[in-house]
Design a protein around this motif. Sequence first.
Motif, short mmCIF file in Angstrom:
data_model
loop_
_atom_site.label_atom_id
_atom_site.label_comp_id
_atom_site.label_asym_id
_atom_site.label_seq_id
_atom_site.Cartn_x
_atom_site.Cartn_y
_atom_site.Cartn_z
N ASP A 159 0.80 -1.22 0.00
CA ASP A 159 0.00 0.00 0.00
C ASP A 159 0.84 1.27 0.00
OD1 ASP A 159 -2.30 -1.55 0.08
OD2 ASP A 159 -2.29 -1.65 2.28
N TRP A 160 2.18 1.14 0.01
CA TRP A 160 3.03 2.33 0.02
C TRP A 160 3.02 2.99 -1.36
CZ3 TRP A 160 8.10 0.58 2.90
CH2 TRP A 160 7.78 0.28 4.24
N THR A 161 2.95 4.33 -1.36
CA THR A 161 2.94 5.06 -2.63
C THR A 161 4.28 4.92 -3.35
OG1 THR A 161 1.37 6.65 -1.71
CG2 THR A 161 2.56 7.31 -3.70
N PHE A 162 5.34 5.03 -2.57
CA PHE A 162 6.69 4.94 -3.15
C PHE A 162 7.34 3.60 -2.81
CE2 PHE A 162 5.85 9.44 -2.43
CZ PHE A 162 6.05 9.95 -3.70
N PRO A 216 9.85 2.15 -5.89
CA PRO A 216 11.21 2.74 -5.97
C PRO A 216 12.02 2.53 -4.69
CG PRO A 216 9.55 4.45 -5.82
CD PRO A 216 8.81 3.18 -6.06
N LEU A 217 11.33 2.55 -3.52
CA LEU A 217 12.07 2.30 -2.28
C LEU A 217 12.64 0.88 -2.24
CD1 LEU A 217 9.79 4.07 0.38
CD2 LEU A 217 12.07 4.78 -0.41
N ILE A 265 17.37 -2.58 -2.54
CA ILE A 265 18.09 -3.69 -3.18
C ILE A 265 19.46 -3.23 -3.67
CG2 ILE A 265 18.08 -5.23 -5.17
CD1 ILE A 265 15.02 -5.41 -4.84
N ILE A 266 19.48 -2.05 -4.34
CA ILE A 266 20.76 -1.53 -4.85
C ILE A 266 21.71 -1.21 -3.70
CG2 ILE A 266 21.83 0.37 -6.11
CD1 ILE A 266 19.30 0.49 -7.84
N ALA A 267 21.18 -0.61 -2.64
CA ALA A 267 22.03 -0.25 -1.50
C ALA A 267 22.58 -1.50 -0.81
CB ALA A 267 21.24 0.59 -0.51
N SER A 268 21.77 -2.55 -0.72
CA SER A 268 22.23 -3.77 -0.07
C SER A 268 23.35 -4.45 -0.85
CB SER A 268 21.07 -4.75 0.11
OG SER A 268 20.59 -5.19 -1.16
N GLY A 269 23.38 -4.23 -2.16
CA GLY A 269 24.48 -4.76 -2.94
C GLY A 269 25.69 -3.85 -2.97
#
Length: 324
Positions: A294-297, A300-301, A306-310
Amino acid sequence: MLKLYRWPSDDWQRIGAEMPSEIIWADLLNATAEEKQFVERLLRIRIPSAESLSEIEASSRLVFDHGTLYLSAPAVRRDEEGEAEITPVGFVIGPHVLVTVRFAQLPIFDEIGKRIGSDDRLENGMCVFTSLLEAMVDRGADVLEHLGASVDQLSRGVFRGGLVRRQRPVRSSRRMREALENLGEMADHLAKARDVLLGVGRIASFAGDVGSEWIPAASKKRLEAVSKDVVSLSDYETRLSDKIQLLLDAVLGFINIQQNELFKILTIVSVVGVPPTILVGIWGMNFKHMPELDWTFGYPLAWLAIIASGALPLIWFKRRGWFD
């Protein structure tokens, strides 16, 4: 084949019951039983077999029996494919006549045979025997010199970075494999040269000591020189062997380093891929009630997480110096 040197004819069957005095060398190459019996009858000796010449104990290779020396030593021949292999050579030496027993073509014997017709120094069988040993030592020295040059060339390639290429690991692996093959071939040739030189040194020393009663003084000095040359070449061979072992250890060390680099890359890839995989696995669950739906963003979050965890493991590995 039986070849009698300084006998004017190739027809040895015309010889009577005594060996002519002008004959100083009887060379038996893959001789038939008839040829062996002929030489044994004329000289009253026994012709050793290939099995007896191949014995490794000194008591079989160095025999002095009723004024006759029975000696054997290994020699190197080239087979049909050009590969070097060991073949036994027998020497039966009397006061005047030398009898050689061999089972392969050896260029050294042919070279000495050509010299007999023009070299007055080859007065008897002992002189021919000494010349053969000198030629074998010279040939061994040439082989060691060639091996030394090859080892130096390979050493420059190993220790100056010629094997390892970070940008092309496949090519590095091929070069390391070729280096190992070259080292194995060099070690094999060196071992054969060592066997020949040790055999020559052993029979030269034995002949000079046991046959001193009827060996000419000049031949005895030449035998002593052969023994000294063998000792010096043996020292050189030992240094070559040590250098080949050093290169072998170095190549194996480079292989281990390359394997460690590969394992390091696999470790980085596996660690970097674990956190994004966990996040994707969590958000890919088909539960009916998930707050993120139900989150609007939320979409993208999720990508950002995912990108930050890599990226964070990559930054950590970079600071630890894993990419240097």
